[in-house]
Design a protein around this motif. Structure first.
Motif, PDB file in Angstrom:
ATOM      1  N   HIS A   1     -31.024  25.373 -45.623  1.00 11.80           N
ATOM      2  CA  HIS A   1     -29.920  24.455 -45.349  1.00 11.80           C
ATOM      3  C   HIS A   1     -29.650  23.611 -46.585  1.00 11.80           C
ATOM      4  O   HIS A   1     -30.568  23.048 -47.170  1.00 11.80           O
ATOM      5  CB  HIS A   1     -30.251  23.536 -44.181  1.00 11.80           C
ATOM      6  CG  HIS A   1     -30.303  24.239 -42.860  1.00 11.80           C
ATOM      7  ND1 HIS A   1     -29.174  24.548 -42.136  1.00 11.80           N
ATOM      8  CD2 HIS A   1     -31.349  24.705 -42.144  1.00 11.80           C
ATOM      9  CE1 HIS A   1     -29.521  25.163 -41.024  1.00 11.80           C
ATOM     10  NE2 HIS A   1     -30.837  25.275 -41.003  1.00 11.80           N
TER      11      HIS A   1
ATOM     12  N   PRO B   1     -27.473  17.240 -46.954  1.00  7.71           N
ATOM     13  CA  PRO B   1     -26.255  16.661 -46.369  1.00  7.71           C
ATOM     14  C   PRO B   1     -25.271  16.198 -47.441  1.00  7.71           C
ATOM     15  O   PRO B   1     -25.661  15.792 -48.534  1.00  7.71           O
ATOM     16  CB  PRO B   1     -26.780  15.450 -45.581  1.00  7.71           C
ATOM     17  CG  PRO B   1     -28.215  15.744 -45.324  1.00  7.71           C
ATOM     18  CD  PRO B   1     -28.692  16.531 -46.515  1.00  7.71           C
TER      19      PRO B   1
ATOM     20  N   HIS C   1     -22.681  13.989 -46.373  1.00  6.88           N
ATOM     21  CA  HIS C   1     -22.209  12.680 -45.903  1.00  6.88           C
ATOM     22  C   HIS C   1     -23.425  11.810 -45.601  1.00  6.88           C
ATOM     23  O   HIS C   1     -24.264  12.175 -44.784  1.00  6.88           O
ATOM     24  CB  HIS C   1     -21.356  12.812 -44.638  1.00  6.88           C
ATOM     25  CG  HIS C   1     -20.074  13.563 -44.846  1.00  6.88           C
ATOM     26  ND1 HIS C   1     -18.932  12.959 -45.323  1.00  6.88           N
ATOM     27  CD2 HIS C   1     -19.761  14.859 -44.662  1.00  6.88           C
ATOM     28  CE1 HIS C   1     -17.960  13.855 -45.403  1.00  6.88           C
ATOM     29  NE2 HIS C   1     -18.439  15.027 -45.007  1.00  6.88           N
ATOM     30  N   HIS C   2     -23.480  10.656 -46.261  1.00  7.02           N
ATOM     31  CA  HIS C   2     -24.667   9.798 -46.181  1.00  7.02           C
ATOM     32  C   HIS C   2     -24.324   8.464 -45.524  1.00  7.02           C
ATOM     33  O   HIS C   2     -23.156   8.044 -45.515  1.00  7.02           O
ATOM     34  CB  HIS C   2     -25.210   9.544 -47.595  1.00  7.02           C
ATOM     35  CG  HIS C   2     -25.423  10.805 -48.370  1.00  7.02           C
ATOM     36  ND1 HIS C   2     -26.589  11.532 -48.320  1.00  7.02           N
ATOM     37  CD2 HIS C   2     -24.577  11.491 -49.174  1.00  7.02           C
ATOM     38  CE1 HIS C   2     -26.471  12.602 -49.097  1.00  7.02           C
ATOM     39  NE2 HIS C   2     -25.258  12.608 -49.623  1.00  7.02           N
TER      40      HIS C   2
ATOM     41  N   HIS D   1     -31.203  10.944 -40.351  1.00  3.21           N
ATOM     42  CA  HIS D   1     -30.604  11.450 -41.594  1.00  3.21           C
ATOM     43  C   HIS D   1     -31.655  11.575 -42.700  1.00  3.21           C
ATOM     44  O   HIS D   1     -31.649  12.542 -43.464  1.00  3.21           O
ATOM     45  CB  HIS D   1     -29.470  10.524 -42.037  1.00  3.21           C
ATOM     46  CG  HIS D   1     -28.914  10.862 -43.388  1.00  3.21           C
ATOM     47  ND1 HIS D   1     -28.056  11.916 -43.596  1.00  3.21           N
ATOM     48  CD2 HIS D   1     -29.124  10.291 -44.606  1.00  3.21           C
ATOM     49  CE1 HIS D   1     -27.745  11.975 -44.887  1.00  3.21           C
ATOM     50  NE2 HIS D   1     -28.375  11.006 -45.521  1.00  3.21           N
TER      51      HIS D   1
ATOM     52  N   CYS E   1     -32.383  14.388 -45.740  1.00  7.86           N
ATOM     53  CA  CYS E   1     -31.720  14.046 -47.006  1.00  7.86           C
ATOM     54  C   CYS E   1     -32.687  13.558 -48.082  1.00  7.86           C
ATOM     55  O   CYS E   1     -33.101  12.389 -48.074  1.00  7.86           O
ATOM     56  CB  CYS E   1     -30.656  12.986 -46.749  1.00  7.86           C
ATOM     57  SG  CYS E   1     -29.712  12.618 -48.234  1.00  7.86           S
TER      58      CYS E   1
ATOM     59  N   CYS F   1     -25.435  11.336 -36.395  1.00  9.37           N
ATOM     60  CA  CYS F   1     -26.049  12.292 -37.317  1.00  9.37           C
ATOM     61  C   CYS F   1     -26.050  13.654 -36.636  1.00  9.37           C
ATOM     62  O   CYS F   1     -26.511  13.791 -35.495  1.00  9.37           O
ATOM     63  CB  CYS F   1     -27.476  11.866 -37.672  1.00  9.37           C
ATOM     64  SG  CYS F   1     -28.281  12.970 -38.869  1.00  9.37           S
TER      65      CYS F   1
ATOM     66  N   TYR G   1     -18.329  17.391 -40.752  1.00 13.37           N
ATOM     67  CA  TYR G   1     -19.739  17.003 -40.780  1.00 13.37           C
ATOM     68  C   TYR G   1     -20.610  18.145 -40.269  1.00 13.37           C
ATOM     69  O   TYR G   1     -20.304  18.745 -39.236  1.00 13.37           O
ATOM     70  CB  TYR G   1     -19.953  15.754 -39.918  1.00 13.37           C
ATOM     71  CG  TYR G   1     -19.127  14.579 -40.386  1.00 13.37           C
ATOM     72  CD1 TYR G   1     -19.621  13.679 -41.313  1.00 13.37           C
ATOM     73  CD2 TYR G   1     -17.831  14.399 -39.916  1.00 13.37           C
ATOM     74  CE1 TYR G   1     -18.854  12.611 -41.765  1.00 13.37           C
ATOM     75  CE2 TYR G   1     -17.047  13.339 -40.356  1.00 13.37           C
ATOM     76  CZ  TYR G   1     -17.567  12.453 -41.281  1.00 13.37           C
ATOM     77  OH  TYR G   1     -16.799  11.406 -41.727  1.00 13.37           O
ATOM     78  N   GLU G   2     -21.699  18.411 -40.993  1.00 17.07           N
ATOM     79  CA  GLU G   2     -22.643  19.455 -40.591  1.00 17.07           C
ATOM     80  C   GLU G   2     -24.051  18.880 -40.541  1.00 17.07           C
ATOM     81  O   GLU G   2     -24.250  17.682 -40.739  1.00 17.07           O
ATOM     82  CB  GLU G   2     -22.542  20.640 -41.559  1.00 17.07           C
ATOM     83  CG  GLU G   2     -21.159  21.295 -41.514  1.00 17.07           C
ATOM     84  CD  GLU G   2     -21.094  22.598 -42.277  1.00 17.07           C
ATOM     85  OE1 GLU G   2     -21.988  22.854 -43.117  1.00 17.07           O
ATOM     86  OE2 GLU G   2     -20.143  23.361 -42.036  1.00 17.07           O
ATOM     87  N   ARG G   3     -25.019  19.787 -40.348  1.00 19.07           N
ATOM     88  CA  ARG G   3     -26.413  19.393 -40.104  1.00 19.07           C
ATOM     89  C   ARG G   3     -26.900  18.347 -41.112  1.00 19.07           C
ATOM     90  O   ARG G   3     -26.821  18.557 -42.322  1.00 19.07           O
ATOM     91  CB  ARG G   3     -27.282  20.651 -40.212  1.00 19.07           C
ATOM     92  CG  ARG G   3     -28.742  20.474 -39.877  1.00 19.07           C
ATOM     93  CD  ARG G   3     -29.411  21.832 -39.963  1.00 19.07           C
ATOM     94  NE  ARG G   3     -30.814  21.779 -39.597  1.00 19.07           N
ATOM     95  CZ  ARG G   3     -31.794  21.533 -40.452  1.00 19.07           C
ATOM     96  NH1 ARG G   3     -31.530  21.324 -41.722  1.00 19.07           N
ATOM     97  NH2 ARG G   3     -33.036  21.511 -40.043  1.00 19.07           N
ATOM     98  N   GLY G   4     -27.378  17.232 -40.602  1.00 14.41           N
ATOM     99  CA  GLY G   4     -27.913  16.158 -41.442  1.00 14.41           C
ATOM    100  C   GLY G   4     -26.889  15.140 -41.873  1.00 14.41           C
ATOM    101  O   GLY G   4     -27.253  14.044 -42.316  1.00 14.41           O
ATOM    102  N   ASP G   5     -25.594  15.487 -41.755  1.00 13.44           N
ATOM    103  CA  ASP G   5     -24.552  14.544 -42.187  1.00 13.44           C
ATOM    104  C   ASP G   5     -24.465  13.349 -41.241  1.00 13.44           C
ATOM    105  O   ASP G   5     -24.664  13.486 -40.023  1.00 13.44           O
ATOM    106  CB  ASP G   5     -23.179  15.235 -42.209  1.00 13.44           C
ATOM    107  CG  ASP G   5     -23.007  16.142 -43.414  1.00 13.44           C
ATOM    108  OD1 ASP G   5     -23.736  15.954 -44.409  1.00 13.44           O
ATOM    109  OD2 ASP G   5     -22.144  17.040 -43.349  1.00 13.44           O
TER     110      ASP G   5
END
Ligand SMILES: [Zn+2]
Length: 224
Positions: A10, A13, A15-16, A41, A45, A161, A174-178
């Motif tokens: 993966h 992310p 987007h933080h 998150h 990240c 998240c 937005y995807e996994r972890g975003d």
């Protein structure tokens, strides 16, 4: 803070959390639900983890004790475990231990958190993190592929998240972890990606402001 497992396969992310949210998380001043979103998150990240670590080593007393601000011990693991529990609850399972007693799986499943119908293509598990305010809501939300949440605005902050799948709204994809963070100025209609269900940890403060009869019914039914 425990070192999170790597996430092979993966990308990190894109987007933080806002810088202010990371600082307040480290200082222990974020609301409980928002802190849970940021902590989740951080599991995904590396760059935010590095940023928080740097802050811890250089920020002095305000950042020196991140663990209590992070979560109560094990709370995130318990929240993540609820996903697994919910996924297997409907199937044959080994006996469930409850307060030292081995219960039949069928009975144990009644004690386990379950996905509850929330609207067409939408289910939720309500979480109650320690320290959450009365006006705070913290859910695991599962939205079937291609389904949309009702258009709504906010009377306070919202933070989410993505745990799996993805969604799009007017602020981005937005995807996994975003992490997606909004405030009372935002009105949006998140739509799940079409390839798989979107599962998010989502927290918000204050009632939502849906528009239209069905969205308002959705709100009334679910205490949103
Ligand atoms: Zn990050």
């Amino acid at each position: 803070m425990n070192t999170p497992p790597p996430s092979p396969g993966h990308p990190p992310p894109g987007h933080h959390p806002a810088e202010d949210a990371l600082l307040r998380h480290a200082a222990g001043t974020l609301p409980a639900g928002h802190a849970l979103v940021v902590a989740t998150h951080l599991r995904f990240c590396p760059s935010c983890r590095d940023g928080v670590r740097t802050g811890e080593t250089t920020g002095g007393a305000i950042l020196e004790d991140m663990a209590p601000a992070d979560l109560s011990p094990g709370a995130l693991d318990r929240a993540m475990a609820r996903l697994d529990t919910a996924a297997v609850a409907a199937h044959a399972a080994p006996p469930v231990r409850f307060q030292g007693v081995a219960l039949p799986a069928a009975l144990g499943a009644l004690l386990a958190p379950r996905w509850r119908w929330t609207g067409p293509g939408v289910r939720r598990i309500v979480l109650n993190p320690p320290g959450a305010a009365r006006a705070e809501r913290v859910w695991l939300l599962r939205v079937e592929p291609g389904r949309a949440l009702p258009s709504h605005g906010h009377t306070g902050w919202e933070a989410a998240c993505v745990l799996s799948g993805g969604f799009t709204d007017r602020t981005g994809h937005y995807e996994r972890g975003d992490v997606a963070e909004t405030d009372e100025s935002a009105r949006h209609r998140p739509i799940a990606s079409r390839d798989e269900p979107c599962i998010c940890l989502i927290a918000w403060m204050g009632p939502l402001t849906p528009r239209g009869v069905l969205p308002r019914l959705f709100q009334q039914l679910n205490g949103m």
